[in-house]
Design a protein around this motif. Sequence first.
Motif, short mmCIF file in Angstrom:
data_model
loop_
_atom_site.label_atom_id
_atom_site.label_comp_id
_atom_site.label_asym_id
_atom_site.label_seq_id
_atom_site.Cartn_x
_atom_site.Cartn_y
_atom_site.Cartn_z
N GLY A 101 -16.21 -8.25 7.98
CA GLY A 101 -17.16 -8.70 6.97
C GLY A 101 -16.69 -8.34 5.57
O GLY A 101 -15.66 -7.69 5.39
N ASN A 102 -17.48 -8.76 4.58
CA ASN A 102 -17.14 -8.44 3.19
C ASN A 102 -17.73 -7.08 2.83
O ASN A 102 -18.60 -6.97 1.97
N ALA A 103 -17.25 -6.02 3.48
CA ALA A 103 -17.81 -4.68 3.24
C ALA A 103 -17.29 -4.12 1.93
O ALA A 103 -16.20 -4.46 1.48
N GLY A 126 -10.35 -7.45 5.36
CA GLY A 126 -10.74 -8.59 4.55
C GLY A 126 -10.32 -9.87 5.26
O GLY A 126 -9.23 -9.95 5.82
N VAL A 127 -11.24 -10.84 5.27
CA VAL A 127 -10.91 -12.15 5.85
C VAL A 127 -11.31 -13.19 4.82
O VAL A 127 -12.46 -13.23 4.39
N SER A 128 -10.37 -13.99 4.42
CA SER A 128 -10.69 -15.02 3.44
C SER A 128 -10.33 -16.40 3.94
O SER A 128 -9.37 -16.58 4.67
N GLY A 129 -11.12 -17.36 3.49
CA GLY A 129 -10.82 -18.74 3.82
C GLY A 129 -12.03 -19.53 4.27
O GLY A 129 -11.93 -20.69 4.63
N GLY A 130 -13.18 -18.87 4.25
CA GLY A 130 -14.40 -19.57 4.63
C GLY A 130 -14.37 -19.98 6.10
O GLY A 130 -13.55 -19.51 6.88
N VAL A 185 -10.83 -7.45 -4.67
CA VAL A 185 -10.13 -7.92 -5.87
C VAL A 185 -9.79 -9.41 -5.71
O VAL A 185 -9.85 -10.17 -6.68
N HIS A 186 -9.45 -9.81 -4.50
CA HIS A 186 -9.24 -11.24 -4.24
C HIS A 186 -10.45 -12.04 -4.72
O HIS A 186 -10.33 -13.06 -5.39
N ASN A 187 -11.63 -11.54 -4.38
CA ASN A 187 -12.84 -12.26 -4.77
C ASN A 187 -13.07 -12.21 -6.28
O ASN A 187 -13.55 -13.18 -6.86
N GLY A 188 -12.71 -11.10 -6.91
CA GLY A 188 -12.80 -11.04 -8.37
C GLY A 188 -11.91 -12.09 -9.00
O GLY A 188 -12.31 -12.81 -9.93
N ILE A 189 -10.71 -12.20 -8.49
CA ILE A 189 -9.78 -13.22 -8.99
C ILE A 189 -10.32 -14.62 -8.69
O ILE A 189 -10.23 -15.54 -9.51
N GLU A 190 -10.93 -14.75 -7.53
CA GLU A 190 -11.57 -16.03 -7.15
C GLU A 190 -12.63 -16.41 -8.20
O GLU A 190 -12.66 -17.56 -8.67
N TYR A 191 -13.46 -15.46 -8.58
CA TYR A 191 -14.47 -15.73 -9.61
C TYR A 191 -13.79 -16.16 -10.91
O TYR A 191 -14.25 -17.09 -11.58
N ALA A 258 -25.23 -20.40 -11.37
CA ALA A 258 -24.28 -19.96 -10.36
C ALA A 258 -24.77 -18.70 -9.67
O ALA A 258 -25.25 -17.77 -10.32
N GLU A 259 -24.66 -18.68 -8.36
CA GLU A 259 -25.09 -17.51 -7.60
C GLU A 259 -23.90 -16.65 -7.22
O GLU A 259 -22.75 -17.05 -7.42
N GLN A 260 -24.19 -15.49 -6.70
CA GLN A 260 -23.11 -14.61 -6.26
C GLN A 260 -23.65 -13.63 -5.23
O GLN A 260 -24.79 -13.24 -5.29
N LYS A 261 -22.75 -13.27 -4.32
CA LYS A 261 -23.18 -12.34 -3.28
C LYS A 261 -22.74 -10.92 -3.57
O LYS A 261 -23.19 -9.99 -2.91
N GLY A 262 -21.87 -10.70 -4.54
CA GLY A 262 -21.65 -9.32 -4.94
C GLY A 262 -20.21 -8.84 -5.03
O GLY A 262 -19.94 -7.88 -5.74
N THR A 263 -19.29 -9.51 -4.35
CA THR A 263 -17.93 -8.95 -4.34
C THR A 263 -17.25 -9.05 -5.70
O THR A 263 -16.47 -8.16 -6.05
N ALA A 287 -20.63 -14.70 -16.79
CA ALA A 287 -20.94 -16.12 -16.99
C ALA A 287 -21.88 -16.61 -15.89
O ALA A 287 -22.80 -17.39 -16.15
N ARG A 288 -21.67 -16.10 -14.67
CA ARG A 288 -22.60 -16.48 -13.60
C ARG A 288 -23.99 -15.91 -13.88
O ARG A 288 -24.99 -16.61 -13.71
N SER A 289 -24.05 -14.65 -14.32
CA SER A 289 -25.39 -14.09 -14.58
C SER A 289 -26.06 -14.82 -15.73
O SER A 289 -27.24 -15.13 -15.66
N CYS A 364 -6.42 -18.35 2.17
CA CYS A 364 -7.55 -17.80 1.41
C CYS A 364 -8.01 -18.76 0.31
O CYS A 364 -7.40 -19.79 0.06
N ILE A 365 -9.10 -18.38 -0.33
CA ILE A 365 -9.69 -19.27 -1.34
C ILE A 365 -8.81 -19.39 -2.58
O ILE A 365 -8.75 -20.43 -3.22
N ILE A 366 -8.12 -18.32 -2.95
CA ILE A 366 -7.31 -18.39 -4.18
C ILE A 366 -5.88 -18.87 -3.92
O ILE A 366 -5.04 -18.79 -4.81
C1 6PG Z 1 -13.43 -15.96 0.84
C2 6PG Z 1 -14.62 -15.91 -0.06
C3 6PG Z 1 -15.86 -15.42 0.62
C4 6PG Z 1 -17.05 -15.27 -0.31
C5 6PG Z 1 -17.65 -16.54 -0.73
C6 6PG Z 1 -18.90 -16.44 -1.57
O1 6PG Z 1 -12.46 -15.32 0.45
O2 6PG Z 1 -13.45 -16.62 1.87
O3 6PG Z 1 -14.36 -15.06 -1.12
O4 6PG Z 1 -15.54 -14.20 1.21
O5 6PG Z 1 -18.02 -14.54 0.31
O6 6PG Z 1 -16.72 -17.33 -1.36
O7 6PG Z 1 -18.84 -15.56 -2.62
P1 6PG Z 1 -20.00 -15.55 -3.72
O8 6PG Z 1 -21.27 -15.89 -3.03
O9 6PG Z 1 -20.03 -14.17 -4.27
O10 6PG Z 1 -19.63 -16.58 -4.73
#
Ligand code: 6PG
Length: 475
Positions: A101-103, A126-130, A185-191, A258-263, A287-289, A364-366
């Motif tokens: 999970g995204n712990a 960490g697992v990325s890629g949806g 950090v991957h998710n930070g870069i993703e943002y 824009a929403e966000q889950k926290g990473t 910017a999301r907030s 991964c997403i990025i």
């Molecule tokens: C990934 C993504 C994933 C993330 C979502 C939503 O690498 O597959 O980063 O883990 O949870 O993209 O993130 P937000 O809801 O914070 O935008």
Amino acid sequence: TSAQIGVTGLAVMGRNLARNFARNGYTVAVHNRTVARTNALMEEFGHEGEFVATETAKEFVAALERPRRLMIMVKAGEPTDTVIQEFAPLLEPGDMIIDGGNAHFADTRRRERALREQGIHFVGTGVSGGEEGALHGPSIMPGGSKESYESLGPMLEKISAKANDGAPCVTHVGPDGAGHFVKMVHNGIEYADMQLIGEAYQLLRDVAGYSPAQIADIFRTWNTGRLDSYLIEITAEVLSHVDAATGKPFVDIVEDRAEQKGTGRWTVQIALDLGVPVSGIAEAVFARSLSGHADLRAASRGLAGPKATQLGEAAAFADRVEQALYASKIVSYTQGFHEITAGSTEYDWNIDLGAVASIWRGGCIIRAAFLDRIRAAYDARPDLPSLLSDETFAQEIAAAQDDWREVLVAATRQGVPTPGFSAALAYYDALRAERLPAALTQGQRDFFGAHTYRRTDREGSFHTLWGGDRSEVEA
Ligand code: 6PG
């Protein structure tokens, strides 16, 4: 039957990872708190490979070969602790619990320490890629012990995405929380990537006057060059999509909050603690907030803006935006890699930055073509102080900077907010500055609080007697 891996938590990510293992020839035990999900998986996908459906925790654990590999795919936070508490007593020394999970990495460190006392390997991963990545090949960032990676690594390598050179997008990132830290950090870069793309879109629309469909085409073209990446690719898809109900561009009928889950937020919080300037990533989170403050935005809508000005040629402007986007992207990756370096030092993780860039090349997403070059930069010089000090990147920014600045001039003139582009340029200019106003800050601190300062010409700490004769004393 004894399964090589077990997955508990069969929501979409867990289900797809379980299927991925099974499709790759592994026998997979599956378990879910409510049996209905397990049954649904078996009915729909049971034919895809060897699954062992289990109902109780005991049954699940008994289905696993030893040492057991038990993967938990539940919500980060309390649910993860609950599941660990449920299964840990049923395990034996040498067994592995893998949290995909995204712990938060601090939770992972805590859990790893606690389970280590029981002889259990806790592998925060960490697992990325949806959803698609989980099924067809994600980028995987495991932490935890070396020993656990020896047992688990080959399986992860098999189910992971492969980069264009065939390398699996998984590596043992480092001990305890290193994997989840890198995922954070991957998710930070993703943002940051998403924010920068958003700014490029808005400039192309509001300054250059292109339609969403035209902008989609521009992104498609960019995607054949150095910006080649998954996020650019899907941006073109989203922008060219037309809402069936209204016939309008899809992007015009979606609420702009824009929403966000926290990473992404964690990336910035931790950077503050580590003293790492991740200004581009921070602007992306803010910017999301900001977008979510509907009342504040409504109350501000009447505020004065600039007079409309003429833009030169739209196509030439689009080329400049590409330069600005690329240069800003280099900066946000620079900041992200700096944070990984700082985390690695703080927690003694010994993270190989080239390997991190390498496993982000696919799945991964990025994922982006230019990660290949980041990898090359770190492979050539593992102690590279900053990506900006890599010659290739430095040259590219040198070539882009005039256009980058022009784009920001245009944005400022037209009143188009570009927090990401601007923060990136400010970071670049601050780092290359000969002198910073930090000297003045030190003077102010010394004036009001006798906080002392250092001199450029002598060792030691000094204080000026501001309230007295302004002579200097050694502190
Ligand atoms: C990934 C993504 C994933 C993330 C979502 C939503 O690498 O597959 O980063 O883990 O949870 O993209 O993130 P937000 O809801 O914070 O935008």
